[in-house]
Design an enzyme around this catalytic site. Sequence first.
Site, PDB file in Angstrom:
ATOM      1  NE  ARG A   1      -3.757  -2.230   0.049  1.00 39.76           N
ATOM      2  CZ  ARG A   1      -4.856  -2.513   0.745  1.00 39.76           C
ATOM      3  NH1 ARG A   1      -5.294  -1.662   1.645  1.00 39.76           N
ATOM      4  NH2 ARG A   1      -5.506  -3.641   0.527  1.00 39.76           N
TER       5      ARG A   1
ATOM      6  CD  GLU B   1      -3.099   3.457   2.795  1.00 45.18           C
ATOM      7  OE1 GLU B   1      -2.878   3.533   4.029  1.00 45.18           O
ATOM      8  OE2 GLU B   1      -4.075   2.878   2.312  1.00 45.18           O
TER       9      GLU B   1
ATOM     10  NE  ARG C   1      -5.230   2.004  13.485  1.00 44.18           N
ATOM     11  CZ  ARG C   1      -6.259   2.204  12.652  1.00 44.18           C
ATOM     12  NH1 ARG C   1      -6.311   3.311  11.922  1.00 44.18           N
ATOM     13  NH2 ARG C   1      -7.215   1.317  12.551  1.00 44.18           N
ATOM     14  CG  HIS C   2      -1.603   3.220   8.566  1.00 49.44           C
ATOM     15  ND1 HIS C   2      -2.133   4.022   9.559  1.00 49.44           N
ATOM     16  CD2 HIS C   2      -2.645   2.842   7.782  1.00 49.44           C
ATOM     17  CE1 HIS C   2      -3.442   4.130   9.376  1.00 49.44           C
ATOM     18  NE2 HIS C   2      -3.776   3.425   8.308  1.00 49.44           N
TER      19      HIS C   2
ATOM     20  CD  GLU D   1     -10.231  -2.627   8.799  1.00 50.84           C
ATOM     21  OE1 GLU D   1      -9.817  -3.628   8.185  1.00 50.84           O
ATOM     22  OE2 GLU D   1      -9.898  -1.465   8.524  1.00 50.84           O
TER      23      GLU D   1
ATOM     24  CB  SER E   1     -12.036  -4.597   5.040  1.00 52.83           C
ATOM     25  OG  SER E   1     -13.056  -3.914   4.365  1.00 52.83           O
TER      26      SER E   1
ATOM     27  NE  ARG F   1      -4.266  -2.002  10.519  1.00 49.47           N
ATOM     28  CZ  ARG F   1      -5.097  -1.030  10.193  1.00 49.47           C
ATOM     29  NH1 ARG F   1      -6.401  -1.204  10.338  1.00 49.47           N
ATOM     30  NH2 ARG F   1      -4.653   0.115   9.724  1.00 49.47           N
TER      31      ARG F   1
END
Length: 596
Positions: A346, A348, A354-355, A518, A521, A570
Amino acid sequence: MNTESCLFPNTRSHFIYEMEKQVQDLALEEKKEVAKEVILGEDGQPLSKKALKKLEKEREKEQKRIEREAREAEEKSKREASEVDYSEGRYGVLPLNRSTTRENRVYTDIKDISAAKDGQKVLIRARVFTSRLQGNKMCFFSLRQQYNTIQALVVVDKDTISKPMVKWCGSIGLESIVAVEGTVQKSPEVIKSATVQDAEIHVSNVYVVSPVKKHLPFLVEDADRSEEQIRESEENAKEGDSKFVRVLLDTRLDNRVLDLRTPTNQAIFDIQSGICDAFREHLLANSFNEIHTPKMTGASSEGGANVFKISYFKGAGYLSQSPQLYKQMLISADRERVFEVGPVFRAEESNTYRHMTEFTGLDLEMAFYEHYHEVVEFLENLFLHIFKTLKEKYSRQIALVRNVYSSEDFVLPVGSERVRFHFKEAVQLLREAGYRKQLTPGQEPPKDEEFRYCEDPEFDDFSTPEERVLGTIVREKYNTDFYVIDKYPSSVRPFYTMPDPEDPRYSNSYDFFMKGQEIMSGAQRIHDPELLTERMRALGIVPDVGLQSYIDSFALGCPPHAGGGIGLERVLMFFLNLPNIRLASAFPRDPKRLLP
């Protein structure tokens, strides 16, 4: 001819020469006197003759002490050199293992040693965790295998263990790998500093198998302390006392191999392995097939801009954001139930706790018969199986991690009870707690309360603070840390998500949560090519060549299906209450880290 007359033809000249030489010598002596050290006292004035004599005596005394100590050291060295080392052959550095021989010797694991083996001889290969010389006749070792430790003693005797051997043992570098032979002896008292607390090893032979050849950036012992222990050390230390060292996260990650040796990290990654094992175990027992999909693709699987673009020969490609498209295509290929454990990328630029830009995805997809809730129920049971397996098989590792990262027990629903909400119900719970307030155009929310407001309370996705609050509410109201939110708004889900047939503003999608965070998903996927194309265009996604094979796979006929993607790190992070997701990855990747 007179020789003297030849050398000095003029006697007067010779006399003048001698006189000039004496004058030069006197001048030189005077210069030396002037150059003599001028010693000043505390008042800044030159010392008196009496004080100078006293200082000279002190200097002579100090010089004699230095000479005496040098003589004693030399005598000691000669004495030790003259001593017969009757331990020769019982210790030393082994040659590099090049697999030249195989003796089939039996090695014992530290975890298998206890007082029940009292008197038994054992051979152990382990790392030197800590060591301490006690005089010149005894050396204490703490030997470590992963998170198992045992105390070992090397003690001088008359026949086998010499002083040189003990001295050499004390010089072995921490973290060196050693092969130790000795006898198990029941300990007269509890050894609190080791995991084996009722026995110790009395060493007869010790050899270095692999020495440490560089300076350690930190001690493994220091990296395995809790923040509470460090703070207590800092608060209670008196002047001159040593304090525990805090090993910072960047230092850990820069020297990750050493950091991963801590007993806590050994336990963390045992548990990570256990999550994957339980995931595979449950899926394989339910007729799933493991798959392996490409990680370089010609199109973005999720849409949007958070994708890594790569050069691919004369064209361009992308690192896979998920195996989503391939999972669905395999369902259309009649694989029925599939799963994969693999990397997810990803792009991002998020530097939060948490990323990460690369993580491990536990993905699955399955065909269903009538309703996507068949899949939701299967996923609920999958997670419950994983959590129960961890509690039953990894209780020791969980306890070890809690010594450094404190946490409460992870609370699961009782019996067959499941906690699942419609998105609307979750919104209502937040409103009752003072969240999801309407933010009108031009309105500035009160300072420090921005997270209580949103532009569209009914359909905006949940923010991280809202998810945490919801986790607290659910635990207080339903006594569980694990729950599901169903029917997310279509506007916040990917293009391949099936809209809710009763209210297309919502979708047949769901998120799974642990402690208000979360972890997965998922959704029912659109398996009709016309509806899929319509949905893509509604979201501004052009069904180009890169996605055409994906769309065409549904034109060949495809069963209804649903699935989800789980973030391994996670799950591990939230289950163990780790403060940063990077601690849940062996070699984490984020916007600032590509090494090691």
